[in-house]
Scaffold this active site. Structure first.
Site, PDB file in Angstrom:
ATOM      1  CG  ASP A   1     -23.053 -41.539 -38.630  1.00 34.07           C
ATOM      2  OD1 ASP A   1     -23.013 -41.788 -37.420  1.00 34.07           O
ATOM      3  OD2 ASP A   1     -22.118 -41.014 -39.245  1.00 34.07           O
TER       4      ASP A   1
ATOM      5  NE  ARG B   1     -19.799 -40.021 -42.007  1.00 35.35           N
ATOM      6  CZ  ARG B   1     -20.280 -38.961 -41.406  1.00 35.35           C
ATOM      7  NH1 ARG B   1     -21.564 -38.681 -41.490  1.00 35.35           N
ATOM      8  NH2 ARG B   1     -19.488 -38.163 -40.711  1.00 35.35           N
TER       9      ARG B   1
ATOM     10  CE  LYS C   1     -21.981 -49.862 -46.979  1.00 36.06           C
ATOM     11  NZ  LYS C   1     -21.100 -48.974 -46.192  1.00 36.06           N
ATOM     12  CG  ASN C   2     -16.473 -50.231 -45.858  1.00 38.40           C
ATOM     13  OD1 ASN C   2     -17.578 -49.730 -46.032  1.00 38.40           O
ATOM     14  ND2 ASN C   2     -16.115 -50.773 -44.714  1.00 38.40           N
TER      15      ASN C   2
ATOM     16  CG  MET D   1     -11.659 -47.375 -33.792  1.00 42.52           C
ATOM     17  SD  MET D   1     -11.153 -48.194 -35.321  1.00 42.52           S
ATOM     18  CE  MET D   1     -11.198 -46.831 -36.494  1.00 42.52           C
TER      19      MET D   1
ATOM     20  CG  ASP E   1     -17.367 -51.910 -40.556  1.00 44.30           C
ATOM     21  OD1 ASP E   1     -17.810 -51.075 -39.760  1.00 44.30           O
ATOM     22  OD2 ASP E   1     -17.073 -51.630 -41.731  1.00 44.30           O
TER      23      ASP E   1
END
Length: 439
Positions: free
Chosen positions: A127, A103, A28-29, A346, A324
């Site tokens: 978000d 985003r 996805k990223n 983070m 993640d």
């Protein structure tokens, strides 16, 4: 153009062992930045292994609105041709509404500035996982010579007619910020030196793709990039990596449900610390070619540090452990033997789903917004199914894993948050024995 259906809720009957093979989706990223890069050329760009998830399909929709010709070639494969781009579309209400909901749409800016010398974006929305600043993007563009004007109707207008290479020291190694600045600099005049750059595999993939298109980028894989500007970029073909977050999720899922699973085509060479961290949780795995085989384990014991102190798992910019997967580590530790401190450095607010796990019977202490201590149950008691809501993509997947391992039935609502990042996850889990329904 289809995407996973986001409405409704998952009904999960837990306590069933899974078995078989599962193939991770495309990353996805990586997809969000690779797709934006098609705007850099008027030539055809073919991309394979694109995940069919809500966020990615929304971005393809935005590209099509801008005038990119999109042709689906087969499952996960698309051809893009950004020959006739309508920059004026950026000023429309339709664009503003679509971009503010995604985003990743911020990354159309770098390619548009590089190729057309101008751009316009709405002030980005927030978000649900804490503050994620966009200053890095804007400061990088300013260093390259872009001029910003904030209009009364809530847009940033950007004049980038004279982009020139320069030395840029990023204030943080932002992945999307690095990607955006790279794309903005590839056709700038002269040399750009980008220091404290993100070096995730996704950034490396973007740089390899751009170089095949004719860019001149060196140093990727490190935090010091050198970009020599070129006049023009051409077309290419690109295949995306498998999603490392899915791979980590499946490892944790196998352990929690005492399942024997083979995760296929993992690109193990690109996983960094992910297998090592899960091995430190006591999870056995074998690397068979490019597959990861997880045997069914009744018990798994958390590692300790050499001096005997409690294990800490923390996140950080690549090549440190990805943020993640911290929610997956946390949920996997629930049934381990031992104690672990999960430290989310983070992002703030990403641990705020642990109350739902506590309601299910987990022994977790939320120390503060960034740290949680998990005291493993070692399968001496099972989690119990409850009704819950998914607050974000990664927490949603963690709650799904908890539900699959629990006794009884769980109902997870707000599952569009899960569908944003995981392709047809209910169907794929049913194929390996999960009792999960969408309604």
């Amino acid at each position: 153009m289809s995407a996973s259906i986001g409405a409704g809720e998952f009904i999960v009957e837990g306590g069933h062992q899974l078995s078989g093979e599962i193939i991770p989706q495309g990353a996805k990223n990586e997809a969000l930045q690779i797709l934006c890069a098609v705007l850099l050329t008027e030539d055809k760009v073919t991309i394979h292994n694109i995940p069919n998830i809500i966020d990615v399909m929304k971005l393809i929709d935005i590209l099509a609105d801008l005038g990119v010709r999109v042709e689906k070639l087969g499952e996960g494969s698309y051809e893009f041709e950004a020959r006739d781009i309508n920059i004026e579309h950026l000023q429309t209400k339709e664009y503003s509404e679509k971009a503010s909901k995604l985003r990743g749409s911020i990354m159309v800016l770098g390619p548009l500035l590089a190729r057309f010398g101008k751009g316009k974006i709405p002030k980005p929305g927030g978000d649900k996982i804490g503050r994620r600043r966009l200053d890095t993007h804007f400061l990088g563009f300013k260093k390259l010579g872009a001029k910003f004007n904030y209009t009364q109707d809530g847009f940033f207008e950007i004049d980038a007619t004279h982009l020139e290479g320069t030395y840029i020291l990023l204030d943080e190694p932002s992945v999307t910020g690095t990607a955006n600045i790279i794309m903005g600099a590839v056709m700038a005049k002269g040399k750009t030196t980008l220091y404290n750059a993100a070096c995730e595999p996704y950034i490396q993939q973007l740089c390899k793709m751009l170089n095949r298109m004719g860019a001149n980028i060196s140093g990727y894989g490190s935090n010091l990039l050198t970009i020599e500007g070129v006049e023009k970029l051409g077309g290419t073909t690109h295949t995306m990596l498998p999603d490392m977050i899915e791979i980590g999720s499946f490892i944790g899922m196998a352990a929690m449900t005492q399942s024997e699973l083979t995760i296929k085509n993992c690109r193990i060479d690109e996983l960094g610390q992910i297998p090592t961290v899960f091995q430190r949780l006591g999870i056995q795995m074998e690397f068979r070619g490019d597959d990861i085989y997880i045997p069914a384990q009744e018990h798994y014991q958390l590692d300790r540090f050499i001096d005997g102190s409690i294990l800490t798992v923390a996140d950080g910019p690549w090549p440190l452990f990805t943020p993640d997967l911290l929610s997956i580590v946390l949920v996997t530790a629930i049934q381990a033997k031992g104690t672990v401190l999960v430290h989310q450095k983070m992002f703030e607010s990403r641990l705020f789903f642990v109350d739902k796990l506590i309601d299910m019977g987990a022994q977790i202490i939320l120390n503060d917004p960034h740290r949680a201590t998990v005291i493993g149950l070692n399968r001496q008691s099972k989690l119990r199914g409850i009704q819950m809501t998914s607050p974000d993509i990664r927490a949603g997947q963690a709650l799904l894993i908890a539900a699959l391992s629990a006794e009884g039935t769980s109902v997870i609502s707000n599952i569009d948050q899960i569908d944003r990042g995981y392709q047809f996850i209910d169907e794929r889990l049913r194929n390996i024995g999960a009792h999960i329904e969408r309604r």
